[in-house]
Scaffold this active site. Structure first.
Site, mmCIF file in Angstrom:
data_model
loop_
_atom_site.group_PDB
_atom_site.id
_atom_site.type_symbol
_atom_site.label_atom_id
_atom_site.label_comp_id
_atom_site.label_asym_id
_atom_site.label_seq_id
_atom_site.Cartn_x
_atom_site.Cartn_y
_atom_site.Cartn_z
ATOM 1 N N ASP A 119 -6.336 2.132 3.409
ATOM 2 C CA ASP A 119 -7.431 2.012 4.548
ATOM 3 C C ASP A 119 -7.451 2.917 5.435
ATOM 4 O O ASP A 119 -6.430 2.957 6.413
ATOM 5 C CB ASP A 119 -7.513 0.518 5.007
ATOM 6 C CG ASP A 119 -8.216 0.151 5.960
ATOM 7 O OD1 ASP A 119 -9.176 1.009 6.500
ATOM 8 O OD2 ASP A 119 -8.401 -1.011 6.709
ATOM 9 N N CYS B 69 0.849 -1.220 -0.013
ATOM 10 C CA CYS B 69 -0.002 0.022 0.092
ATOM 11 C C CYS B 69 1.025 1.312 -0.088
ATOM 12 O O CYS B 69 0.772 1.969 -0.911
ATOM 13 C CB CYS B 69 -0.913 0.104 1.212
ATOM 14 S SG CYS B 69 -1.983 -1.445 1.234
#
Length: 547
Positions: A452, A429
């Site tokens: 997230d 990520c």
């Protein structure tokens, strides 16, 4: 209230109010119950922090120690192994571990030879001038016995069992754990090294000077226990390697001396100290590859540079196979169409093209026919060595270049490697960093492809702030700005309720983060070198993990 809380809450509110659902698509992520884990997201959000305060959420508790330990595992230890995470009590990757690792994700990508085909390069020889007579080792100033000490031992000179003479400077009562003993403070006459021992051991001469050249009359331990982040097993492995190196260079009874010390090979004075040796060997080329293989079939060697000296400037970690290869002469394989191809050993050429033995022609024997029309010739180059290109480590080079090439706009790291996409348990990520030095300040820009915002973002922001603080400290720069560019900022459907509660909670002043100022080497930080002080926060919120 903290500036990070405010920016974070604004992004969460924007996603909830204006975000786009992905319910019209087939999503990869699922909940543990197997149902699709849908998200609402916005494209391209930025968090910019001036680093005047610690960026950690106060509306909920963030597991700050786990965040730091995960960062150390990736950036310092450079591991993706399950056992290393569990030894450090980090369990956040347990859902993704497979066959004991997370595959070729994250830290795996820091070392280039884990995924690149090696090339043959020219290397200049690196030699050193012999230092001649050994220097006297003196640490600290000469001290004198305590004039107020009334113990009969104080002021006496005693011969140690293996380190020369020392004088007793003082005798005092033992501590609580040693309350029946008296403690002698002593100084060795040759090196001025000061240490303590029980009075009984001092009388018997059972005191050791760690700066006394007791290993082959050359090497000394130094304060090797101060070097952090080696296991006891690793220290002993390296000690054996260090002792053997000194033996073949300085012990005339060593069966390898004639090819080393007897042939002019020596050890740089810095490496006479085991402490310095430990500090240096883990930043030499290909250390991570050697460590990954538990140092089996890897050697710390000077042959790569054809050197006459073992030192941090002339040694690299190489495989035993490569070390053997470098003993041969490089040659050109001549193809039937007269094009030439460089090889470092005969076996590689024969295997690649399925051809017969090249040894006779390379030995100058004529009249022999070769399969498929191949011939060969040795290279006559007295100026260069031909070697396989060394693996490069992104973190090693980043630290070096921040110190030595600070004006560069190429101070980058990247976890992304398209060739390994299918070999990762999870795509990264946070995937790249860029570091910029401006007006004496170290700035950091972090690229995040997908974030997230409930679980990942608070973790990422804090841990990269800590990383920036660490690197600024060891490179002697002030702290600059910290910027996060988030390409896809999203919240999961099942997180929205808790996030609505969280952003309405009371905010507190940001805490302070103490980082041990005595640590000057990036690879010697431990979790004990960090303390988050005055961290006030809301109650913990539980967010289900999407897989």
């Amino acid at each position: 209230m903290s500036q990070f809380d405010q920016q974070y809450n604004e992004i969460i509110q924007d996603i909830i109010d204006n975000g786009i659902w992905d319910k019209d698509q087939q999503v990869r992520t699922k909940w543990i119950d197997g149902t699709p884990a849908y998200t609402k997201s916005v494209i391209s959000k930025q968090i910019t922090l001036n680093n005047s305060e610690v960026p950690i959420l106060t509306t909920k508790k963030v597991a700050w120690k786990t965040a730091i330990k995960e960062m150390l595992l990736f950036w310092q230890l450079q591991t993706v192994k399950e056992k290393d995470f569990h030894e450090n009590k980090v369990y956040i990757w347990d859902e993704w571990f497979k066959d004991g690792s997370i595959g070729r994700s994250y830290a795996y990508q820091f070392e280039s030879h884990r995924h690149h085909i090696r090339e043959i390069v020219k290397v200049e020889k690196r030699t050193k001038d012999f230092y001649g007579k050994l220097k006297e080792i003196v640490v600290g100033a000469k001290e004198y016995p305590n004039p107020n000490c009334d113990d009969e031992l104080c002021g006496k000179v005693i011969r140690s069992q293996n380190s020369g003479d020392f004088i007793v400077l003082d005798v005092s009562k033992g501590d609580r754990d040693n309350h029946y003993s008296k403690i002698a403070r002593v100084q060795f006459l040759k090196t001025n090294y000061v240490t303590t021992a029980t009075k009984g051991n001092a009388v018997k001469g059972k005191v050791k000077d760690v700066y006394y050249r007791r290993v082959k009359n050359v090497g000394y331990e130094g304060n090797f226990e101060s070097v952090k982040n080696y296991s006891k097993e690793e220290v002993e492995k390296h000690r054996r390697r260090w002792t053997c190196m000194l033996g073949r260079c300085y012990d005339q009874n060593n069966n390898r001396y004639k090819n080393y010390g007897g042939n002019g090979v020596f050890v740089d004075e810095r490496w006479h100290s085991f402490e310095n040796y430990l500090r240096d060997i883990r930043v030499l080329p290909q250390y991570i590859l050697a460590k990954e293989n538990d140092f089996e079939n890897y050697q710390l060697d000077k042959d790569y540079y054809g050197s006459n000296c073992y030192s941090r400037e002339t040694c690299v970690w190489i495989s035993s196979k490569d070390n053997v290869t470098y003993k041969y002469k490089p040659f050109m394989l001549i193809h039937p169409d007269n094009t030439e191809e460089l090889f470092l050993n005969i076996t590689d050429a024969q295997l690649k093209y399925n051809i017969s033995d090249l040894s006779p022609i390379l030995a100058g024997k004529v009249g022999r026919k070769f399969t498929k029309g191949y011939t060969a010739k040795y290279i006559n180059d007295e100026l260069n060595l031909y070697r396989y290109e060394l693996s490069k480590n992104q973190v090693f080079e980043l630290l070096h270049n921040i110190k030595n090439n600070s004006s560069s706009r190429r101070l980058l790291t990247s976890f992304w490697n398209h060739a390994d996409v299918d070999k990762k348990q999870l795509q990264e990520c946070v995937w790249h960093t860029q570091w910029l030095v401006k007006e004496g300040k170290l700035h950091l820009i972090v690229g995040i492809r997908s974030n997230d915002m409930a679980l990942g973002n608070p973790f990422n922001v804090f841990q990269y702030y800590v990383l920036q603080r660490m690197i600024a400290q060891v490179t002697s720069y002030q702290l600059g700005t910290l910027t996060f560019n988030i390409n896809d900022a999203h919240v999961y459907e099942r997180h929205i309720g808790s996030l609505n509660e969280q952003i309405l909670r009371e905010q507190f002043e940001a805490p302070t983060l103490w980082i041990n100022p005595d640590v000057k080497n990036f690879y010697e930080f431990t979790i004990d070198d960090f303390k988050l002080e005055n961290y006030k926060h809301g109650d913990k919120l539980n967010f289900e993990v999407a897989l």
